[in-house]
Design a protein around this motif. Sequence first.
Motif, mmCIF file in Angstrom:
data_model
loop_
_atom_site.group_PDB
_atom_site.id
_atom_site.type_symbol
_atom_site.label_atom_id
_atom_site.label_comp_id
_atom_site.label_asym_id
_atom_site.label_seq_id
_atom_site.Cartn_x
_atom_site.Cartn_y
_atom_site.Cartn_z
ATOM 1 N N PHE A 287 0.806 -1.227 0.000
ATOM 2 C CA PHE A 287 0.000 0.000 0.000
ATOM 3 C C PHE A 287 0.838 1.275 0.000
ATOM 4 C CE2 PHE A 287 0.019 -1.096 4.686
ATOM 5 C CZ PHE A 287 0.752 -0.013 5.143
ATOM 6 N N LEU A 288 2.144 1.198 -0.211
ATOM 7 C CA LEU A 288 2.985 2.378 -0.018
ATOM 8 C C LEU A 288 2.582 3.536 -0.938
ATOM 9 C CD1 LEU A 288 6.806 2.396 0.545
ATOM 10 C CD2 LEU A 288 5.728 4.126 -0.858
ATOM 11 N N ASP A 289 2.435 3.285 -2.225
ATOM 12 C CA ASP A 289 2.089 4.372 -3.150
ATOM 13 C C ASP A 289 0.728 4.966 -2.816
ATOM 14 O OD1 ASP A 289 2.496 5.923 -5.689
ATOM 15 O OD2 ASP A 289 0.688 4.834 -6.251
ATOM 16 N N ALA A 290 -0.222 4.113 -2.465
ATOM 17 C CA ALA A 290 -1.552 4.606 -2.074
ATOM 18 C C ALA A 290 -1.456 5.447 -0.807
ATOM 19 C CB ALA A 290 -2.504 3.437 -1.876
ATOM 20 N N LEU A 291 -0.650 5.016 0.149
ATOM 21 C CA LEU A 291 -0.438 5.783 1.380
ATOM 22 C C LEU A 291 0.151 7.148 1.062
ATOM 23 C CD1 LEU A 291 0.020 6.100 4.524
ATOM 24 C CD2 LEU A 291 2.286 5.081 4.094
ATOM 25 N N ALA A 292 1.247 7.161 0.304
ATOM 26 C CA ALA A 292 1.936 8.419 0.012
ATOM 27 C C ALA A 292 1.032 9.381 -0.743
ATOM 28 C CB ALA A 292 3.214 8.139 -0.772
ATOM 29 N N GLN A 293 0.332 8.886 -1.761
ATOM 30 C CA GLN A 293 -0.558 9.772 -2.520
ATOM 31 C C GLN A 293 -1.729 10.244 -1.666
ATOM 32 O OE1 GLN A 293 -1.390 9.444 -6.644
ATOM 33 N NE2 GLN A 293 0.029 7.748 -6.960
ATOM 34 N N GLY A 294 -2.169 9.419 -0.739
ATOM 35 C CA GLY A 294 -3.231 9.853 0.161
ATOM 36 C C GLY A 294 -2.782 10.979 1.072
ATOM 37 N N ILE A 295 -1.535 10.930 1.518
ATOM 38 C CA ILE A 295 -0.996 11.977 2.388
ATOM 39 C C ILE A 295 -0.945 13.321 1.657
ATOM 40 C CG2 ILE A 295 1.132 12.748 3.541
ATOM 41 C CD1 ILE A 295 1.617 9.754 4.238
ATOM 42 N N ILE A 296 -0.649 13.299 0.366
ATOM 43 C CA ILE A 296 -0.436 14.545 -0.391
ATOM 44 C C ILE A 296 -1.595 14.879 -1.327
ATOM 45 C CG2 ILE A 296 2.074 14.327 -0.283
ATOM 46 C CD1 ILE A 296 2.033 13.153 -3.100
ATOM 47 N N LYS A 297 -2.723 14.216 -1.191
ATOM 48 C CA LYS A 297 -3.804 14.381 -2.170
ATOM 49 C C LYS A 297 -4.397 15.790 -2.196
ATOM 50 C CE LYS A 297 -7.454 12.505 0.845
ATOM 51 N NZ LYS A 297 -8.305 13.701 0.941
ATOM 52 N N GLY A 433 -3.413 26.749 -20.517
ATOM 53 C CA GLY A 433 -2.305 26.496 -21.425
ATOM 54 C C GLY A 433 -0.959 26.320 -20.757
ATOM 55 N N ARG A 434 -0.919 26.287 -19.416
ATOM 56 C CA ARG A 434 0.369 26.161 -18.718
ATOM 57 C C ARG A 434 0.668 24.700 -18.380
ATOM 58 N NH1 ARG A 434 0.573 30.095 -13.716
ATOM 59 N NH2 ARG A 434 -1.465 29.149 -13.269
ATOM 60 N N TRP A 435 1.957 24.414 -18.207
ATOM 61 C CA TRP A 435 2.392 23.067 -17.834
ATOM 62 C C TRP A 435 2.149 22.823 -16.350
ATOM 63 C CZ3 TRP A 435 3.218 19.667 -21.454
ATOM 64 C CH2 TRP A 435 3.615 20.104 -22.722
ATOM 65 N N ARG A 436 1.704 21.595 -16.071
ATOM 66 C CA ARG A 436 1.504 21.150 -14.692
ATOM 67 C C ARG A 436 2.002 19.717 -14.547
ATOM 68 N NH1 ARG A 436 -2.775 24.697 -15.683
ATOM 69 N NH2 ARG A 436 -3.152 26.176 -13.977
ATOM 70 N N TRP A 437 2.354 19.357 -13.319
ATOM 71 C CA TRP A 437 2.943 18.045 -13.053
ATOM 72 C C TRP A 437 1.985 17.168 -12.264
ATOM 73 C CZ3 TRP A 437 5.442 22.188 -14.503
ATOM 74 C CH2 TRP A 437 6.592 22.054 -15.276
ATOM 75 N N MET A 438 2.168 15.858 -12.384
ATOM 76 C CA MET A 438 1.319 14.913 -11.672
ATOM 77 C C MET A 438 2.189 13.838 -11.019
ATOM 78 S SD MET A 438 -0.566 13.586 -15.108
ATOM 79 C CE MET A 438 0.203 13.858 -16.709
ATOM 80 N N VAL A 439 1.694 13.331 -9.918
ATOM 81 C CA VAL A 439 2.454 12.384 -9.109
ATOM 82 C C VAL A 439 1.919 10.973 -9.323
ATOM 83 C CG1 VAL A 439 2.898 11.636 -6.734
ATOM 84 C CG2 VAL A 439 3.168 14.039 -7.350
ATOM 85 N N PHE A 440 2.835 10.023 -9.450
ATOM 86 C CA PHE A 440 2.469 8.610 -9.522
ATOM 87 C C PHE A 440 3.702 7.774 -9.183
ATOM 88 C CE2 PHE A 440 4.310 9.654 -13.525
ATOM 89 C CZ PHE A 440 4.869 8.509 -14.052
ATOM 90 N N ASP A 441 3.492 6.492 -8.921
ATOM 91 C CA ASP A 441 4.574 5.536 -8.667
ATOM 92 C C ASP A 441 5.563 6.029 -7.606
ATOM 93 O OD1 ASP A 441 3.369 4.045 -10.578
ATOM 94 O OD2 ASP A 441 5.109 3.840 -11.878
ATOM 95 N N LEU A 442 5.082 6.173 -6.393
ATOM 96 C CA LEU A 442 5.942 6.558 -5.271
ATOM 97 C C LEU A 442 6.426 5.327 -4.501
ATOM 98 C CD1 LEU A 442 3.950 9.652 -3.964
ATOM 99 C CD2 LEU A 442 6.075 9.668 -5.270
ATOM 100 N N ASP A 443 6.520 4.193 -5.180
ATOM 101 C CA ASP A 443 6.865 2.941 -4.514
ATOM 102 C C ASP A 443 8.312 2.913 -4.014
ATOM 103 O OD1 ASP A 443 4.305 1.801 -5.525
ATOM 104 O OD2 ASP A 443 5.331 1.977 -7.431
ATOM 105 N N ALA A 444 9.216 3.545 -4.760
ATOM 106 C CA ALA A 444 10.636 3.516 -4.391
ATOM 107 C C ALA A 444 10.956 4.720 -3.508
ATOM 108 C CB ALA A 444 11.505 3.515 -5.641
ATOM 109 N N SER A 445 10.234 4.842 -2.430
ATOM 110 C CA SER A 445 10.404 5.986 -1.536
ATOM 111 C C SER A 445 10.062 5.555 -0.124
ATOM 112 C CB SER A 445 9.501 7.146 -1.981
ATOM 113 O OG SER A 445 8.130 6.797 -1.858
ATOM 114 N N PHE A 446 10.002 6.539 0.783
ATOM 115 C CA PHE A 446 9.505 6.273 2.137
ATOM 116 C C PHE A 446 10.356 5.230 2.862
ATOM 117 C CE2 PHE A 446 5.175 7.824 3.470
ATOM 118 C CZ PHE A 446 5.399 7.731 4.839
#
Length: 654
Positions: A287-297, A433-446
């Motif tokens: 659940f690491l990626d789900a946990l991390a993305q939940g913290i920063i959602k 029209g501006r660039w924005r970033w998105m988060v995914f695959d935070l498995d290799a962290s924490f």
Amino acid sequence: MRKRSSVAILIGMMIVLLIMIAVVTKVENTRKSTIFLSPQFSRGGGFYDEEFYLRLFTYDKNDVIYYTLDGSSPDPIQNPHNTYIYGERIPIRSRKGDANILSNIPTTVYNPRNTWKPPMEEVFKATVVRAAAYRNGEAIGDIVTHTYWVDEDIGDRYTFPVISIVTDRENFFDEEKGIYVPGSLYDEGANPPYITGNYFQQGAEWERIASMEFYEPHGELGFSQRVGVRIHGGSSRLEPQKTLRLYTRREYGENAISYKLFPDSDIEEYKRLLLRNSGNEWGNTMFLDALAQGIIKDMNFETQAYRPAVVFINGEYWGIHNIRERYDDWYFEIKYGIAREDVVILEFQWSVDTGVEGDEAHFVDMLTFMEENDMNLPENYQQAHTMMDVDNFIDYQVAQIFFANIDWPQTNVYYWRKRTEAYDPTAPYGHDGRWRWMVFDLDASFGFWGTNYDTRSLEMASDPDYNHNGIWGGRDWSWSTLLFRLLLENQDFQHQFINTFADHLNTTFQKERVLKAIDEMQFIYEPEIGEHIKRWGYPSSIEEWYENVEGLRNFARKRPEYVRLHIMEKFNLEEMATVTIDAPEGWEGTVKVNNISIDASQLPWRGTYFHGVPITITAIPQEGTTFRGWGGDRSGDDSTLTVDPKGSMEFRIK
């Protein structure tokens, strides 16, 4: 040439509209007639605590019904050994004692982390009934699929939703066409061999049709429909359990999954979904990626909604998967109403992932402008704001750096914009029209994959000679840190980055908050992890799983202290400061510290900031009340203070 009259144009539009209505009506009528021709089941799929007999019928008694019980398509010609003619009834019983079949098939050959293991014991199984009607020797209607779980305690067996994926066995496990196995495309002599195999293949030719049923935890059917299935991911395809990418298409029956999959989301329609295996963190916590993305959602960038589920493949238990949204042009059309043809998604070093050739030009022009102009000049920095969402980029950097994501910034980089002629500051979010970033695959962290609470991610993210310490083959990865380095030349950006990081360390990444999130995830997954371990053998025991979860807690406790020290070292800051905000009892309103909103009920509030980087404090009294001024270490009647914090400072509302 004379212009067409408005009447002619109107007539033309009406004709087009009538044609569209006729086409839609025909498709819908065809769908309804197909359902009418398909076999009917006396009981729907789901959870049953007692055995029973299933009856099948068609509206025309002269039709012949064929059925299968192994997940294969009922076809007396192409599949004669597993296809049966329906007689009076089909017994639906508990499958305890039935041998493991699909779960005994090796699903990886070479894996430097997790080799394939057979299940530790008999896996739990459901009965899959697939039926088709034939008339005069020809199939009519659709194949209908229902999955039945029979067990005396089945109603309480799963706390997660249960998903049944049913498909012809060869679609997943055949040597030539199976997408889930090494198969004929595995090359033992390749260098390295672990990036070969059927499961590394991509594209439409490696998409397989399957039936999908979604059941809520106690057996209520959410939806049932046909979908396309592919294997998803990078190196995580090597894991014994794979991530499945689901596609909806009109030719499969339904053009979308119309169901509220994620209770906390307003979205009720999905074109693409992932049944994720937890990525490179597979076999640790699940659940690491789900946990991390939940913290920063709630931060200012895209994150993927998540919901854990238990998956069965052709009736055999296949373990925990995390249902996740998938980023693509459909995602932005559904969420933000941006037409798919206007969505541009780039990955890595401005490679076009969604869009057309040339869509990277806007991003490359932006980098070129920043490289060729002094970014410390206000006018140049302001120009950068018209090309990219700087606030979004700062939040994105803060999150990745805090989590010590070792699989970034050289990989797992996705950024997007709506294709526009020019920047439009009045447009809705995402349409400017501006660039924005998105988060995914935070498995290799924490704390996993060689990271730790003291990993110097800030230094790595701003290193001009970045090569990830040679981990990624010694290649030049300096492009991945270029944009961040260029923006750090500007003092306003630098101060905003430091204060934004400090704000999130005081809130989003506050130790107690993160520890609570970990506790909640452990509580959610604890009832299910035991059966998953017995199925896959990773982690090796429930005790190891607890140790892995405790590793997350250790990171959460220690990471904030080290990140603050890294910020001080990077920007040559002299000291940290403790800021306290308080108000007299009965005061009503909110206080803003930079971008943090603090309700009166949260006072007194304390946060840590940095000397040399001014912060802004604003008192916002409740409507109908009056702000009387500040006391403590700063007095004054102005509701907004700009302060260079030092030592221990207290600011009291009078």
